[in-house]
Design a protein around this motif. Structure first.
Motif, short mmCIF file in Angstrom:
data_model
loop_
_atom_site.label_atom_id
_atom_site.label_comp_id
_atom_site.label_asym_id
_atom_site.label_seq_id
_atom_site.Cartn_x
_atom_site.Cartn_y
_atom_site.Cartn_z
N ASN A 1 -11.92 67.04 28.47
CA ASN A 1 -11.14 68.17 28.97
C ASN A 1 -10.35 67.71 30.18
N PHE B 1 -9.90 64.86 21.63
CA PHE B 1 -11.01 64.18 20.97
C PHE B 1 -10.55 62.77 20.59
N THR C 1 -8.25 70.34 25.36
CA THR C 1 -9.32 69.47 24.88
C THR C 1 -8.74 68.40 23.98
N LEU D 1 -5.47 76.79 19.68
CA LEU D 1 -6.85 76.64 20.14
C LEU D 1 -7.78 76.39 18.97
N ASP D 2 -7.49 77.00 17.87
CA ASP D 2 -8.41 76.96 16.73
C ASP D 2 -7.95 76.00 15.65
N THR D 3 -7.19 74.99 16.02
CA THR D 3 -6.78 73.95 15.09
C THR D 3 -6.74 72.63 15.84
N GLN D 4 -7.15 71.56 15.21
CA GLN D 4 -7.02 70.23 15.80
C GLN D 4 -5.83 69.52 15.18
N TYR D 5 -5.00 68.96 16.06
CA TYR D 5 -3.83 68.21 15.62
C TYR D 5 -4.05 66.75 15.97
N PHE D 6 -3.64 65.88 15.07
CA PHE D 6 -4.00 64.48 15.18
C PHE D 6 -2.79 63.60 15.50
N GLY E 1 -4.61 80.97 20.66
CA GLY E 1 -4.11 81.28 19.33
C GLY E 1 -4.42 80.18 18.33
N VAL E 2 -3.46 79.92 17.48
CA VAL E 2 -3.66 78.89 16.44
C VAL E 2 -3.88 77.53 17.08
N ARG F 1 -6.49 69.97 20.93
CA ARG F 1 -6.49 71.41 20.72
C ARG F 1 -5.76 72.05 21.90
#
Lengths: 118, 116
Positions: free
Chosen positions: A51, A34, A32, A104-109, A101-102, A97
Motif C-alpha cells: 500500500n 501486488f 494497493t 477498487l474491485d478489479t485488479q489490473y495487470f 468503484g470498479v 487496484r
C-alpha cells in the motif's frame, strides 16, 4: 482506462547484482499493488502486497530482504531483486487496484518483466 | 479461505467453433466478484469478463459470456466463434468486494488452443 505499465519488459543481469523493476498505474491511482512471480506454464504466485506509504506484506516463503518493495506514491511501486542469482530468473508481474468503484474491485495487470540472471 | 478450481488443464477448439471453460469455487461469502483473465503468449494478463455475485444476469463481452450458477458455485466461460487470437491461458479468479489488500484468488488455468 486502467492501464498498468512495467519497466523494463526484460532484463539480463549478472549474478550478484541488483535489479529494479518499476510498476506504474498510468490513468488511475493505485492504493494497493501486488507483485507476482510466474513460472512457465503455471499460475501466478503472489509474492507481496503493498500500500502507498506502508511497508509491504510478504507471502510466506518470500524473502523480504531479497525482494525489496517500495510503494512510494499512488502511481508507482518498485520491486528490487537484490544480489540476484540464477534461481531468481523468472517472469515478474505487477498488478494494481484503484480507490473506488470498479477500480477498487478489479485488479489490473502490467505486461510483466522477464528477468534472466546469468 | 476461498479456493478456485479449473479442472481442464488443456483444451482445444476448431476456429469458428464454441468452447466452454469450467471453473468452480468455494467460499462462504455471499457477495463477491468473479473474473476470467486471458494470458496470451505475450504473457500480458488481460481482463476478459467480470461478474458481480449479486447480479443474476450473466455477464457478456462480445464473443465471451459466462454461465454463473451461484448455488452450484460454478462460473464457466463460453467463447463463441473462436478465433486464432483466442489461443491463450485462461485463469478464473475470485475476489471479495471492498477487501482492500486482499488479492485475487486464481485457479491453475486452462490452456486453450484454437486450431485453424
Amino acid at each position: 482506462g486502467a492501464v498498468v505499465s512495467q519497466h523494463p519488459s526484460w532484463v539480463i543481469c549478472k549474478s550478484g547484482t541488483s535489479v529494479k523493476i518499476e510498476c506504474r498505474s498510468l490513468d488511475f491511482q493505485a492504493t494497493t499493488m501486488f507483485w507476482y512471480r510466474q513460472f512457465p506454464k503455471q499460475s501466478l504466485m503472489l509474492m507481496a502486497t503493498s500500500n502507498e506509504g506502508s511497508k509491504a506484506t510478504y507471502e510466506q516463503g518470500v524473502e523480504k530482504d531479497k525482494f525489496l518493495i517500495n510503494h512510494a506514491s499512488l502511481t508507482l511501486s518498485t520491486l528490487t531483486v537484490t544480489s540476484a542469482h540464477p534461481e531468481d530468473s523468472s517472469f515478474y508481474i505487477c498488478s494494481a487496484r484503484g480507490q473506488g468503484g470498479v477500480l477498487l474491485d478489479t485488479q489490473y495487470f502490467g505486461p510483466g518483466t522477464r528477468l534472466t540472471v546469468l | 479461505a476461498q479456493t478456485v478450481t479449473q479442472s481442464q488443464p488443456e483444451m482445444s477448439v476448431q476456429e469458428a467453433e464454441t468452447v466452454t471453460l469450467s471453473c468452480t469455487y468455494d467460499t462462504s461469502e455471499n457477495n463477491y466478484y468473479l473474473f476470467w483473465y486471458k494470458q496470451p503468449p505475450s504473457r500480458q494478463m488481460i481482463l476478459v469478463i467480470r461478474q458481480e455475485a449479486y447480479k443474476q444476469q450473466n455477464a457478456t463481452e462480445n464473443r465471451f459470456s459466462v454461465n454463473f450458477q451461484k448455488a452450484a458455485k460454478s462460473f464457466s466461460l463460453k467463447i463463441s466463434d473462436s478465433q486464432l487470437g483466442d489461443t491463450a491461458m485462461y485463469f478464473c479468479a475470485f475476489m471479495k468486494p471492498n477487501s482492500g489488500n486482499t488479492p485475487l484468488v486464481f485457479g491453475k488455468g486452462t490452456r486453450l488452443s484454437v486450431i485453424a
